[in-house]
Write a protein that holds these residues in place. Sequence first.
Motif, PDB file in Angstrom:
ATOM      1  N   MET A 102      83.855  36.586  49.761  1.00 20.11           N
ATOM      2  CA  MET A 102      83.525  37.725  50.607  1.00 20.11           C
ATOM      3  C   MET A 102      84.732  38.595  50.925  1.00 20.11           C
ATOM      4  O   MET A 102      84.597  39.797  51.154  1.00 20.11           O
ATOM      5  N   VAL A 103      85.927  38.010  50.970  1.00 22.57           N
ATOM      6  CA  VAL A 103      87.148  38.742  51.314  1.00 22.57           C
ATOM      7  C   VAL A 103      88.130  38.620  50.154  1.00 22.57           C
ATOM      8  O   VAL A 103      88.429  37.512  49.713  1.00 22.57           O
ATOM      9  N   THR A 104      88.620  39.759  49.680  1.00 19.48           N
ATOM     10  CA  THR A 104      89.581  39.731  48.567  1.00 19.48           C
ATOM     11  C   THR A 104      91.018  39.845  49.053  1.00 19.48           C
ATOM     12  O   THR A 104      91.904  39.156  48.553  1.00 19.48           O
ATOM     13  N   THR A 105      91.261  40.725  50.052  1.00 22.06           N
ATOM     14  CA  THR A 105      92.626  40.984  50.509  1.00 22.06           C
ATOM     15  C   THR A 105      92.629  41.309  51.994  1.00 22.06           C
ATOM     16  O   THR A 105      91.691  41.923  52.498  1.00 22.06           O
ATOM     17  N   ILE A 106      93.689  40.901  52.678  1.00 23.63           N
ATOM     18  CA  ILE A 106      93.925  41.319  54.065  1.00 23.63           C
ATOM     19  C   ILE A 106      95.317  41.933  54.114  1.00 23.63           C
ATOM     20  O   ILE A 106      96.279  41.347  53.618  1.00 23.63           O
ATOM     21  N   GLU A 107      95.417  43.125  54.708  1.00 23.18           N
ATOM     22  CA  GLU A 107      96.697  43.820  54.836  1.00 23.18           C
ATOM     23  C   GLU A 107      96.980  44.123  56.300  1.00 23.18           C
ATOM     24  O   GLU A 107      96.056  44.245  57.111  1.00 23.18           O
ATOM     25  N   ASP A 108      98.284  44.259  56.641  1.00 22.17           N
ATOM     26  CA  ASP A 108      98.620  44.736  57.974  1.00 22.17           C
ATOM     27  C   ASP A 108      98.555  46.259  57.983  1.00 22.17           C
ATOM     28  O   ASP A 108      98.220  46.895  56.977  1.00 22.17           O
ATOM     29  N   LYS A 109      98.862  46.870  59.115  1.00 20.30           N
ATOM     30  CA  LYS A 109      98.720  48.316  59.249  1.00 20.30           C
ATOM     31  C   LYS A 109      99.654  49.094  58.336  1.00 20.30           C
ATOM     32  O   LYS A 109      99.417  50.275  58.054  1.00 20.30           O
ATOM     33  N   ASN A 110     100.702  48.449  57.857  1.00 20.01           N
ATOM     34  CA  ASN A 110     101.657  49.106  56.964  1.00 20.01           C
ATOM     35  C   ASN A 110     101.348  48.878  55.491  1.00 20.01           C
ATOM     36  O   ASN A 110     102.095  49.332  54.627  1.00 20.01           O
ATOM     37  N   GLY A 111     100.268  48.156  55.208  1.00 14.74           N
ATOM     38  CA  GLY A 111      99.891  47.914  53.830  1.00 14.74           C
ATOM     39  C   GLY A 111     100.484  46.663  53.221  1.00 14.74           C
ATOM     40  O   GLY A 111     100.308  46.409  52.026  1.00 14.74           O
ATOM     41  N   THR A 112     101.173  45.853  54.011  1.00 15.81           N
ATOM     42  CA  THR A 112     101.731  44.607  53.510  1.00 15.81           C
ATOM     43  C   THR A 112     100.607  43.587  53.326  1.00 15.81           C
ATOM     44  O   THR A 112      99.817  43.357  54.244  1.00 15.81           O
ATOM     45  N   ILE A 113     100.530  42.977  52.152  1.00  8.22           N
ATOM     46  CA  ILE A 113      99.461  42.017  51.856  1.00  8.22           C
ATOM     47  C   ILE A 113      99.737  40.703  52.588  1.00  8.22           C
ATOM     48  O   ILE A 113     100.790  40.087  52.434  1.00  8.22           O
ATOM     49  N   LEU A 114      98.769  40.288  53.382  1.00  9.55           N
ATOM     50  CA  LEU A 114      98.884  39.052  54.148  1.00  9.55           C
ATOM     51  C   LEU A 114      98.075  37.915  53.526  1.00  9.55           C
ATOM     52  O   LEU A 114      98.379  36.739  53.741  1.00  9.55           O
ATOM     53  N   TYR A 115      97.030  38.278  52.784  1.00  8.20           N
ATOM     54  CA  TYR A 115      96.145  37.274  52.192  1.00  8.20           C
ATOM     55  C   TYR A 115      95.533  37.836  50.923  1.00  8.20           C
ATOM     56  O   TYR A 115      95.175  39.025  50.870  1.00  8.20           O
ATOM     57  N   GLN A 116      95.441  37.017  49.906  1.00  8.64           N
ATOM     58  CA  GLN A 116      94.765  37.394  48.677  1.00  8.64           C
ATOM     59  C   GLN A 116      93.997  36.169  48.190  1.00  8.64           C
ATOM     60  O   GLN A 116      94.565  35.070  48.085  1.00  8.64           O
ATOM     61  N   PHE A 117      92.703  36.357  47.917  1.00  6.81           N
ATOM     62  CA  PHE A 117      91.881  35.196  47.598  1.00  6.81           C
ATOM     63  C   PHE A 117      92.217  34.645  46.211  1.00  6.81           C
ATOM     64  O   PHE A 117      92.645  35.372  45.310  1.00  6.81           O
ATOM     65  N   LYS A 118      91.997  33.355  46.060  1.00  4.63           N
ATOM     66  CA  LYS A 118      92.131  32.701  44.770  1.00  4.63           C
ATOM     67  C   LYS A 118      90.757  32.161  44.381  1.00  4.63           C
ATOM     68  O   LYS A 118      90.158  31.394  45.135  1.00  4.63           O
ATOM     69  N   PRO A 119      90.237  32.562  43.239  1.00  4.25           N
ATOM     70  CA  PRO A 119      88.890  32.114  42.855  1.00  4.25           C
ATOM     71  C   PRO A 119      88.823  30.599  42.713  1.00  4.25           C
ATOM     72  O   PRO A 119      89.770  29.970  42.222  1.00  4.25           O
ATOM     73  N   GLU A 120      87.705  30.036  43.172  1.00  4.35           N
ATOM     74  CA  GLU A 120      87.470  28.595  43.043  1.00  4.35           C
ATOM     75  C   GLU A 120      86.315  28.391  42.072  1.00  4.35           C
ATOM     76  O   GLU A 120      85.184  28.795  42.351  1.00  4.35           O
ATOM     77  N   THR A 121      86.591  27.790  40.935  1.00  9.27           N
ATOM     78  CA  THR A 121      85.561  27.561  39.929  1.00  9.27           C
ATOM     79  C   THR A 121      85.624  26.123  39.436  1.00  9.27           C
ATOM     80  O   THR A 121      86.656  25.460  39.562  1.00  9.27           O
ATOM     81  N   ARG A 122      84.492  25.667  38.883  1.00 12.95           N
ATOM     82  CA  ARG A 122      84.471  24.340  38.242  1.00 12.95           C
ATOM     83  C   ARG A 122      83.314  24.288  37.244  1.00 12.95           C
ATOM     84  O   ARG A 122      82.255  24.885  37.461  1.00 12.95           O
ATOM     85  N   ASP A 123      83.552  23.576  36.157  1.00 10.88           N
ATOM     86  CA  ASP A 123      82.497  23.353  35.175  1.00 10.88           C
ATOM     87  C   ASP A 123      81.526  22.320  35.717  1.00 10.88           C
ATOM     88  O   ASP A 123      81.934  21.231  36.145  1.00 10.88           O
ATOM     89  N   VAL A 124      80.242  22.660  35.710  1.00 14.51           N
ATOM     90  CA  VAL A 124      79.228  21.758  36.265  1.00 14.51           C
ATOM     91  C   VAL A 124      78.315  21.218  35.167  1.00 14.51           C
ATOM     92  O   VAL A 124      78.094  20.017  35.049  1.00 14.51           O
ATOM     93  N   ILE A 125      77.767  22.100  34.358  1.00 11.56           N
ATOM     94  CA  ILE A 125      76.895  21.709  33.255  1.00 11.56           C
ATOM     95  C   ILE A 125      77.336  22.459  32.003  1.00 11.56           C
ATOM     96  O   ILE A 125      78.100  23.426  32.086  1.00 11.56           O
ATOM     97  N   SER A 126      76.850  22.038  30.884  1.00 10.87           N
ATOM     98  CA  SER A 126      77.224  22.699  29.635  1.00 10.87           C
ATOM     99  C   SER A 126      76.596  24.089  29.564  1.00 10.87           C
ATOM    100  O   SER A 126      75.591  24.380  30.236  1.00 10.87           O
ATOM    101  N   GLU A 127      77.186  24.936  28.747  1.00 11.52           N
ATOM    102  CA  GLU A 127      76.631  26.281  28.547  1.00 11.52           C
ATOM    103  C   GLU A 127      75.212  26.192  28.000  1.00 11.52           C
ATOM    104  O   GLU A 127      74.341  26.987  28.375  1.00 11.52           O
ATOM    105  N   GLU A 128      74.961  25.205  27.144  1.00  7.99           N
ATOM    106  CA  GLU A 128      73.625  25.051  26.565  1.00  7.99           C
ATOM    107  C   GLU A 128      72.608  24.681  27.643  1.00  7.99           C
ATOM    108  O   GLU A 128      71.519  25.265  27.717  1.00  7.99           O
ATOM    109  N   THR A 129      72.947  23.719  28.501  1.00  6.90           N
ATOM    110  CA  THR A 129      72.026  23.315  29.572  1.00  6.90           C
ATOM    111  C   THR A 129      71.726  24.484  30.506  1.00  6.90           C
ATOM    112  O   THR A 129      70.578  24.685  30.919  1.00  6.90           O
ATOM    113  N   ALA A 130      72.762  25.253  30.858  1.00  5.57           N
ATOM    114  CA  ALA A 130      72.558  26.401  31.731  1.00  5.57           C
ATOM    115  C   ALA A 130      71.631  27.419  31.083  1.00  5.57           C
ATOM    116  O   ALA A 130      70.717  27.964  31.736  1.00  5.57           O
TER     117      ALA A 130
END
Length: 781
Positions: free
Chosen positions: A600-628
């Motif tokens: 839901m949130v990609t980046t948080i900046e302060d009032k001067n534009g300094t990046i305080l937070y940047q999301f890191k995607p969380e992924t995992r293989d669950v089933i095979s591409e064929e099963t999906a």
Amino acid sequence: MAKAKKEIKTVQDFSKFVRWFWILFSGGILLAILIFLLASWGVFGEMPDHTQLENPRTNLATEIISSDGKTLGKFYFKDNRTPVNYNELSQDLVDALIATEDVRFHEHSGIDARSTLRAFFFLGGKGGASTISQQLSRQLFVGVASPNTISRLTQKIKEWVIATRLERQYTKEEIMAQYFNIYDFGNNGDGIRSASSIYFDKEPKDLSLKESAMLVGMFKNSSLYNPRRNPIGVKNRRNVVLAQMEKYGYITEAVKDSLQKTELDLKYTPQSHRDGIATYFRGYLDGFMKDWIKENPKPDGTKWNLYNDGLKIYTTIDSRMQKYAEDAVQQHMPRLQAEFFHQNTPERNPTAPFLDLEKEEVEALMKRGMRQSERRRHMKYDLKKSDKEIEASFYKPTQMSVFAWKDGKPSEIDTIMKPIDSMRYYKSFLRTGMMSMDPQTGHVKAWVGGMNYRHFQYDMVKQGKRQIGSTFKPFVYTTAIDQLHYSPCDVFPDVPFCIEANKYGNPEEWCPRNSNGATDYGGTRTLKNALANSVNTITARLIDKVGPQPVVDLAKKLGIESEILPVPSIALGTPDLSVYEMVGAYSTFANKGVYTKPVMVTTIEDKNGTILYQFKPETRDVISEETAYVTVKLMEGVTQSGSGARLRGKGKDAYRADFREVVTGYPYEFTNPIAGKTGTTQNQSDGWFMGMVPNLVTGVWVGAEDRAAHFKSITYGQGAAMALPIWGVYMKSCYADETLNISKAEFEEPKELSINVDCTKAIEDVIDDKTDDTPDDLDFN
């Protein structure tokens, strides 16, 4: 001789006069310099130092920004202020301000000598002398003028000193931008950015000439010239600004005369925590940010202030898709609600809105609601009232505003009602939750947690969890495909099926029936047909083959965090899950078997534009591409010939005067591949629809607060009638907006596919059972 002496005396007297003039003049200058020095040294009160001049103490709201660059809302306590730069102001704003407040703004260095002398000699009778720089210094550092003459004079001296300092510290453009940013325009319009949005639903750079003139006119006194309370006075003041602009050559007389005849043409768009777009998402975000602030202090160790520090939160929400989602809810829900009210009149249902409850059970339910209410909490802990006083207050008529659908739109009704009756009234309303997500990135594009945040603040996307019915069945089918390599074309007998007692920890024999107690079993069905028609007996047969625990394990890998007991009945959707969990899980099928945690949130900046937070995607293989892919092909059958087939329908809806829908066809007419699943709980208290295209997965739930409030029959109480229409309206809007690039393509087939998904040659013994989620012809008579 006497004449000569007289002339000498006259010259001496004149020389003495000149000498005294220069003494007084020099003394005046020295005195002025001394006064300025004393003021700068803080003798007349504290003065800002260099650091304070560089960073004035102004409260800045935290801004919530959509993925397409729009402001979704703000977090603020008192000051709803988001600053803009000079180049974000329209030229008309700049011209109007100079013409009205400080015509020699670009010529002086903070103090306009001509205007000051004029104000001094005429005692302010021919206009004031405050420059824009002086007014800014007053707003930032000096404060409101004192009624005391001496104090007022010292304040004016401080203004002069600070104004000259500001002129040395900043460019003219920066001073003007600060002046526009600091002013309170009323109605939560702190600063020009908020004011232009609230009064005209525009950015400052997009304001027209007359809109700019109105806002500049409010600088005189925004309390007096409030366009909501005093539109005539504001119009007159706007016309004064236009006259000033014509006087100094910024506009022609013809333009002035033309605009002075026009109305204000406000587009009032209030900004508050309960108004505007994406209110439920902002409610979730408030909690997210408070948790983030606890774990992420400032460099100096202090905590960020969500309401004053001017943070910028960049979100994944698309403002266009969010609007389409909210519009879809508001298009469908009043029609469904009208039918619910029609069926639950006191004449038809004495315990309305509750079904299947005795009078004593209803009373117990209402008393439980009283104990859990905000009214009781406030009276008990804030007002220190006794339990007897609190209960009595629920039966005392009170003036209140209650929610209602009016002409198909949310509105409020002022009425007098007992709080206990208002509780019952609100329990009769159907609620909804909806979330839409890109399965590849995990970016959540739309979030609708209910119908109206002002009256229904409980979020039904992530906070609320409800029984999911047949939308759980794809998890069972996926486990069977993964473990046993089943094909959608595999054929199973459509006959009663039981799982014996004590198997999988089940204390009694479990023999599920198809919907409505259908007994005309016989023949066979493919798995694709069985899922399309939600055949319970075949789903039970599958969970018996793979076991409940592997299904639970798969659900957990798909992102389901809620507890699921490993018992056979989960095959029919007994767990309580959230829309958020379900959309994340279904997205794995569209994303070729890879689970991507919703973002839901990609980046948080302060009032001067300094990046305080940047999301890191969380992924995992669950089933095979064929099963999906095979699971997706199974769910395509739902919209081709099953309970979701109405998405392919043609025709138009007609409506009665009371907004109850008369269905003459389903006006969606989708022709592209759609995978999905409807879901309905046993007593029709919950309706679900999960729909997928290759780059968008959307889940919808509809139901009442209490499960005892529900439709009596499956005609209206099924997911295909309660939830699917919201999905259909939403997707039609998304497809109509070509800038969104929502896919109409086929789901991508794996390069290596060993399981047969083409069932055109399979034996399809289709039985017209009234199975769970099978669409009926809706009839309102």
